[in-house]
Write a protein that holds these residues in place. Structure first.
Motif, PDB file in Angstrom:
ATOM      1  N   GLU A  70       0.865  -1.175   0.000  1.00  0.00           N
ATOM      2  CA  GLU A  70       0.000   0.000   0.000  1.00  0.00           C
ATOM      3  C   GLU A  70       0.906   1.231   0.000  1.00  0.00           C
ATOM      4  N   LEU A  71       0.929   1.943  -1.115  1.00  0.00           N
ATOM      5  CA  LEU A  71       1.831   3.073  -1.302  1.00  0.00           C
ATOM      6  C   LEU A  71       1.070   4.234  -1.937  1.00  0.00           C
ATOM      7  N   ALA A  72       1.645   5.421  -1.840  1.00  0.00           N
ATOM      8  CA  ALA A  72       1.032   6.572  -2.497  1.00  0.00           C
ATOM      9  C   ALA A  72       0.974   6.364  -4.007  1.00  0.00           C
ATOM     10  N   ASN A  73       1.988   5.683  -4.537  1.00  0.00           N
ATOM     11  CA  ASN A  73       2.035   5.373  -5.965  1.00  0.00           C
ATOM     12  C   ASN A  73       2.642   3.987  -6.137  1.00  0.00           C
ATOM     13  N   ILE A 109       3.034   3.012   5.721  1.00  0.00           N
ATOM     14  CA  ILE A 109       1.873   3.820   6.086  1.00  0.00           C
ATOM     15  C   ILE A 109       1.490   3.607   7.542  1.00  0.00           C
ATOM     16  N   GLY A 110       1.673   2.388   8.039  1.00  0.00           N
ATOM     17  CA  GLY A 110       1.337   2.091   9.426  1.00  0.00           C
ATOM     18  C   GLY A 110       2.261   1.044  10.001  1.00  0.00           C
ATOM     19  N   ALA A 119      -1.578  -8.403  -4.124  1.00  0.00           N
ATOM     20  CA  ALA A 119      -1.250  -9.041  -5.402  1.00  0.00           C
ATOM     21  C   ALA A 119      -0.730  -7.976  -6.360  1.00  0.00           C
ATOM     22  N   MET A 120       0.222  -8.365  -7.186  1.00  0.00           N
ATOM     23  CA  MET A 120       0.844  -7.419  -8.114  1.00  0.00           C
ATOM     24  C   MET A 120       0.061  -7.268  -9.413  1.00  0.00           C
ATOM     25  N   LYS A 179      -5.851  -5.037  -6.177  1.00  0.00           N
ATOM     26  CA  LYS A 179      -6.399  -4.472  -4.949  1.00  0.00           C
ATOM     27  C   LYS A 179      -6.657  -5.536  -3.880  1.00  0.00           C
ATOM     28  N   THR A 180      -6.311  -6.794  -4.171  1.00  0.00           N
ATOM     29  CA  THR A 180      -6.539  -7.884  -3.219  1.00  0.00           C
ATOM     30  C   THR A 180      -5.426  -7.936  -2.180  1.00  0.00           C
TER      31      THR A 180
END
Length: 207
Positions: A47-50, A87-88, A95-96, A146-147
Motif C-alpha cells: 500500500e503506497l502513495a504510488n 503507512i502504518g 497481489a501485483m 487491490k486484493t
C-alpha cells in the motif's frame, strides 16, 4: 510445530536434498488451476502513495547473491523489500496483478502465497510472496491488484524466531514445477535462470 522443525532439520541438514528429490513433499500445497483473466497491468505489492513508483520501496537484499541459510551457499531467488515509508505499523501485501492463488503454505514463520498469472501471449508466470505473518486468501481465489494477500511480520514479531522476517521475500517465477522448494535449494545459476526472473528487471519493465 516441533515435529515440523525436526522434519525440516532432517531433510535439510542430513539428507542434503536437491530440488528434484524434495519437490514431491511440497506438491500437496499446489493447486493446478488457471486464472480466469489476463494480467495486463502490474503494481508494487504494498500500500503506497504510488504503486508504480520504484522509489517507494526499499531493497534490503538483491537477487542472485549467495546465502548460508538452510543450505550453505544457496542462491537468493528473490529480492527482499519493504515500503520506503510504511503507512502504518502493520505492512500489508497485495497481489501485483490479476491472477489466481495457486499455493498457500502456512509454515509458522514462512507463510507463503503464490499467485499464478496468465499473460497476453498465453504464457504463464508466478509471483511468490514469502515471510508472511498472516494470510488472508486461499487456494483457488481469483485476485487482482487491490486484493490484500497477507501482512508482514513486525520487528517485534520477527524477533520471536531469532531471524530477520520483517520484510517481503518477493520472487518472480517463470515456473513452479518445484512447488516452492527451489526457493532455498537453488544452488547454481542454471537452476536460478530456469525458474526465476530478476525481480528488479521485471519491475522496471512492467511498472
Amino acid at each position: 510445530m516441533i515435529a515440523l522443525l525436526l522434519n525440516i532439520f532432517l531433510i535439510t541438514f542430513i539428507a542434503n536434498p536437491t530440488i528434484e528429490s524434495d519437490k514431491a513433499r511440497w506438491k500437496p500445497y499446489y493447486l493446478d488451476i488457471a486464472p480466469s483473466a489476463t494480467a495486463t497491468d502490474w503494481y508494487l505489492p504494498f500500500e503506497l502513495a504510488n504503486r508504480k513508483d520504484m522509489k517507494q520501496i526499499k531493497v534490503i537484499s538483491i537477487f542472485g547473491d549467495h546465502r548460508d541459510s538452510f543450505l550453505k551457499s544457496h542462491i537468493h531467488t528473490a529480492i527482499d523489500i519493504n515500503p520506503a515509508k510504511p503507512i502504518g505499523k502493520l505492512v500489508s501485501v497485495y497481489a501485483m496483478a490479476t491472477g489466481i492463488v495457486c499455493s498457500v503454505h502456512l509454515g509458522e514463520n514462512q507463510k507463503t502465497v503464490v499467485v499464478r498469472h496468465k499473460l497476453a501471449d498465453g504464457s504463464t508466470m508466478f509471483t511468490s510472496y514469502k515471510h508472511l505473518k498472516e494470510v488472508y486468501v486461499q487456494q483457488g481465489q481469483q485476485v487482482g491488484q487491490k486484493t490484500k494477500l497477507a501482512r508482514l511480520f513486525t520487528v517485534q514479531e520477527s524477533k520471536k524466531y531469532r531471524g530477520d522476517y520483517h520484510h517481503l521475500h518477493l520472487e518472480i517465477r517463470k515456473a513452479f514445477d518445484d512447488y516452492g522448494c527451489a526457493s532455498w535449494l537453488t544452488m547454481n545459476k542454471q537452476q536460478l535462470n530456469l525458474r526465476f526472473y530478476n525481480p528488479m528487471t521485471f519491475l522496471k519493465e512492467k511498472l
